[in-house]
Design an enzyme around this catalytic site. Sequence first.
Site, PDB file in Angstrom:
ATOM      1  N   ASN A   9       0.873  -1.176   0.000  1.00  0.00           N
ATOM      2  CA  ASN A   9       0.000   0.000   0.000  1.00  0.00           C
ATOM      3  C   ASN A   9       0.911   1.227   0.000  1.00  0.00           C
ATOM      4  O   ASN A   9       1.575   1.501   1.001  1.00  0.00           O
ATOM      5  CB  ASN A   9      -0.879  -0.056   1.262  1.00  0.00           C
ATOM      6  CG  ASN A   9      -1.669   1.213   1.468  1.00  0.00           C
ATOM      7  OD1 ASN A   9      -1.738   2.082   0.586  1.00  0.00           O
ATOM      8  ND2 ASN A   9      -2.277   1.343   2.638  1.00  0.00           N
ATOM      9  N   TRP A  10       0.931   1.931  -1.123  1.00  0.00           N
ATOM     10  CA  TRP A  10       1.867   3.062  -1.252  1.00  0.00           C
ATOM     11  C   TRP A  10       1.305   4.353  -0.662  1.00  0.00           C
ATOM     12  O   TRP A  10       1.968   5.383  -0.681  1.00  0.00           O
ATOM     13  CB  TRP A  10       2.240   3.271  -2.738  1.00  0.00           C
ATOM     14  CG  TRP A  10       2.964   2.104  -3.351  1.00  0.00           C
ATOM     15  CD1 TRP A  10       3.348   0.938  -2.719  1.00  0.00           C
ATOM     16  CD2 TRP A  10       3.395   1.963  -4.712  1.00  0.00           C
ATOM     17  NE1 TRP A  10       3.981   0.097  -3.609  1.00  0.00           N
ATOM     18  CE2 TRP A  10       4.023   0.702  -4.839  1.00  0.00           C
ATOM     19  CE3 TRP A  10       3.310   2.782  -5.842  1.00  0.00           C
ATOM     20  CZ2 TRP A  10       4.571   0.252  -6.050  1.00  0.00           C
ATOM     21  CZ3 TRP A  10       3.842   2.332  -7.050  1.00  0.00           C
ATOM     22  CH2 TRP A  10       4.469   1.081  -7.140  1.00  0.00           C
ATOM     23  N   LYS A  11       0.082   4.284  -0.187  1.00  0.00           N
ATOM     24  CA  LYS A  11      -0.563   5.442   0.461  1.00  0.00           C
ATOM     25  C   LYS A  11      -0.419   6.706  -0.385  1.00  0.00           C
ATOM     26  O   LYS A  11      -0.432   6.628  -1.610  1.00  0.00           O
ATOM     27  CB  LYS A  11      -0.011   5.626   1.873  1.00  0.00           C
ATOM     28  CG  LYS A  11      -0.102   4.340   2.698  1.00  0.00           C
ATOM     29  CD  LYS A  11       0.074   4.569   4.157  1.00  0.00           C
ATOM     30  CE  LYS A  11       0.027   3.232   4.878  1.00  0.00           C
ATOM     31  NZ  LYS A  11       0.093   3.321   6.306  1.00  0.00           N
ATOM     32  N   HIS A  94      -9.389   0.528   5.343  1.00  0.00           N
ATOM     33  CA  HIS A  94      -8.076   0.747   5.957  1.00  0.00           C
ATOM     34  C   HIS A  94      -8.247   1.623   7.196  1.00  0.00           C
ATOM     35  O   HIS A  94      -9.098   2.512   7.218  1.00  0.00           O
ATOM     36  CB  HIS A  94      -7.132   1.409   4.942  1.00  0.00           C
ATOM     37  CG  HIS A  94      -5.717   1.443   5.440  1.00  0.00           C
ATOM     38  ND1 HIS A  94      -5.263   2.401   6.306  1.00  0.00           N
ATOM     39  CD2 HIS A  94      -4.666   0.610   5.214  1.00  0.00           C
ATOM     40  CE1 HIS A  94      -3.995   2.158   6.585  1.00  0.00           C
ATOM     41  NE2 HIS A  94      -3.607   1.075   5.938  1.00  0.00           N
ATOM     42  N   GLU A  96      -6.704   4.050   8.273  1.00  0.00           N
ATOM     43  CA  GLU A  96      -6.612   5.503   8.040  1.00  0.00           C
ATOM     44  C   GLU A  96      -7.931   6.031   7.477  1.00  0.00           C
ATOM     45  O   GLU A  96      -8.307   7.174   7.737  1.00  0.00           O
ATOM     46  CB  GLU A  96      -5.412   5.805   7.124  1.00  0.00           C
ATOM     47  CG  GLU A  96      -4.103   5.624   7.883  1.00  0.00           C
ATOM     48  CD  GLU A  96      -2.907   5.208   7.049  1.00  0.00           C
ATOM     49  OE1 GLU A  96      -2.946   5.339   5.810  1.00  0.00           O
ATOM     50  OE2 GLU A  96      -1.924   4.724   7.649  1.00  0.00           O
ATOM     51  N   GLU A 166      -4.990  -5.586  10.717  1.00  0.00           N
ATOM     52  CA  GLU A 166      -4.006  -4.532  10.914  1.00  0.00           C
ATOM     53  C   GLU A 166      -4.278  -3.823  12.239  1.00  0.00           C
ATOM     54  O   GLU A 166      -5.086  -2.888  12.290  1.00  0.00           O
ATOM     55  CB  GLU A 166      -4.094  -3.511   9.776  1.00  0.00           C
ATOM     56  CG  GLU A 166      -3.842  -4.102   8.411  1.00  0.00           C
ATOM     57  CD  GLU A 166      -3.294  -3.049   7.454  1.00  0.00           C
ATOM     58  OE1 GLU A 166      -2.193  -3.269   6.944  1.00  0.00           O
ATOM     59  OE2 GLU A 166      -3.942  -2.014   7.263  1.00  0.00           O
ATOM     60  N   GLY A 172       2.635   1.861  10.903  1.00  0.00           N
ATOM     61  CA  GLY A 172       3.539   2.994  10.734  1.00  0.00           C
ATOM     62  C   GLY A 172       4.243   3.398  12.017  1.00  0.00           C
ATOM     63  O   GLY A 172       4.854   4.458  12.101  1.00  0.00           O
ATOM     64  N   SER A 212       3.728  -2.603  10.366  1.00  0.00           N
ATOM     65  CA  SER A 212       5.185  -2.598  10.497  1.00  0.00           C
ATOM     66  C   SER A 212       5.834  -3.929  10.103  1.00  0.00           C
ATOM     67  O   SER A 212       6.769  -4.402  10.768  1.00  0.00           O
ATOM     68  CB  SER A 212       5.605  -2.168  11.908  1.00  0.00           C
ATOM     69  OG  SER A 212       5.126  -0.858  12.180  1.00  0.00           O
ATOM     70  N   GLY A 233       2.922  -1.259   4.377  1.00  0.00           N
ATOM     71  CA  GLY A 233       2.880   0.172   4.099  1.00  0.00           C
ATOM     72  C   GLY A 233       4.280   0.714   3.859  1.00  0.00           C
ATOM     73  O   GLY A 233       4.830   0.638   2.753  1.00  0.00           O
ATOM     74  N   GLY A 234       4.899   1.227   4.914  1.00  0.00           N
ATOM     75  CA  GLY A 234       6.205   1.895   4.799  1.00  0.00           C
ATOM     76  C   GLY A 234       7.244   1.089   4.034  1.00  0.00           C
ATOM     77  O   GLY A 234       7.939   1.627   3.161  1.00  0.00           O
TER      78      GLY A 234
HETATM   79  C1  PEP Z   1      -0.674  -0.192   6.284  1.00  0.00           C
HETATM   80  O1  PEP Z   1      -0.880   1.006   6.258  1.00  0.00           O
HETATM   81  O2  PEP Z   1      -1.482  -0.950   5.725  1.00  0.00           O
HETATM   82  C2  PEP Z   1       0.512  -0.664   6.975  1.00  0.00           C
HETATM   83  C3  PEP Z   1       0.538  -1.909   7.367  1.00  0.00           C
HETATM   84  O3  PEP Z   1       1.519   0.233   7.168  1.00  0.00           O
HETATM   85  P1  PEP Z   1       2.984  -0.072   7.807  1.00  0.00           P
HETATM   86  O4  PEP Z   1       3.501  -1.311   7.141  1.00  0.00           O
HETATM   87  O5  PEP Z   1       3.788   1.151   7.485  1.00  0.00           O
HETATM   88  O6  PEP Z   1       2.787  -0.263   9.270  1.00  0.00           O
END
Ligand code: PEP
Length: 249
Positions: A9-11, A94, A96, A166, A172, A212, A233-234
């Site tokens: 997920n490149w957000k 998600h 967010e 999640e 994050g 993470s 994500g990151g």
């Molecule tokens: C996400 O936003 O779906 C996620 C898992 O982010 P991160 O890997 O940065 O925690």
Amino acid sequence: MRNYYIAGNWKMHKTRAEAAELAKALVAELKDGKHKYLVAPSFTSLETVGAIVKGTNIRLGAQNMAAEEQGAHTGEVSVLQLKDLEVRTVILGHSERRHIYKEDDALINKKVQLALRHGLEVILCIGELLEEREAGRAETVCETQTVKGLEGVSAADLSRVVLAYEPVWAIGTGKTATPEDADAIHAYVRKVIERLYGAGAASQIVIQYGGSVKPDNAAQLMAKENIDGALVGGAALKAGTFASIAKFG
Ligand code: PEP
């Protein structure tokens, strides 16, 4: 048997040029990868990235979509527009979207139903806040989000649903749920699916873990019985780190 499914997920990151560079690197890195892969760039980069991953083993996903098919919804992106860009999967619910943009279970369910009606695959995200975990409510929160998110979804359509657990406190933040804690929630949610759709569906549904995930913890997470992949994500923003998660073990 469930296949591992690793999604990035490149957000709200990357211009089209940057997204193209990352997509090209991933196509090269993952061309011999054994698992199922997806990248979800911003809406603005879908066309660019779509052209690069077309015909490869990387699916094109979107990070969200509107609950209505079309109409007067300024700033929204519709399922028809996603299909026009050859998007095959959409991430819905998600954290967010739930917590920053206040999307509730009813709205998310409307989106889930619409996406499935149009033949898309859905990655439905669920997960508890830190205070909910500390209050011993992690299972209840995930159960409610699963049950309400899937309302009206037929057993046939469930085959195009992937769940992503999640925990919000792990997204994050650099904090990862232990493989044991994550697996316990995955097992619990699988039981919820069994209650709703039967044992066959429960054993087949893919449940990703997100929060993470990094190259150095991916293999331990994936080794757990009920963890079938990752939503990243990151660490999805660099080809090297995403590829090493994607090719874990
Ligand atoms: C996400 O936003 O779906 C996620 C898992 O982010 P991160 O890997 O940065 O925690």
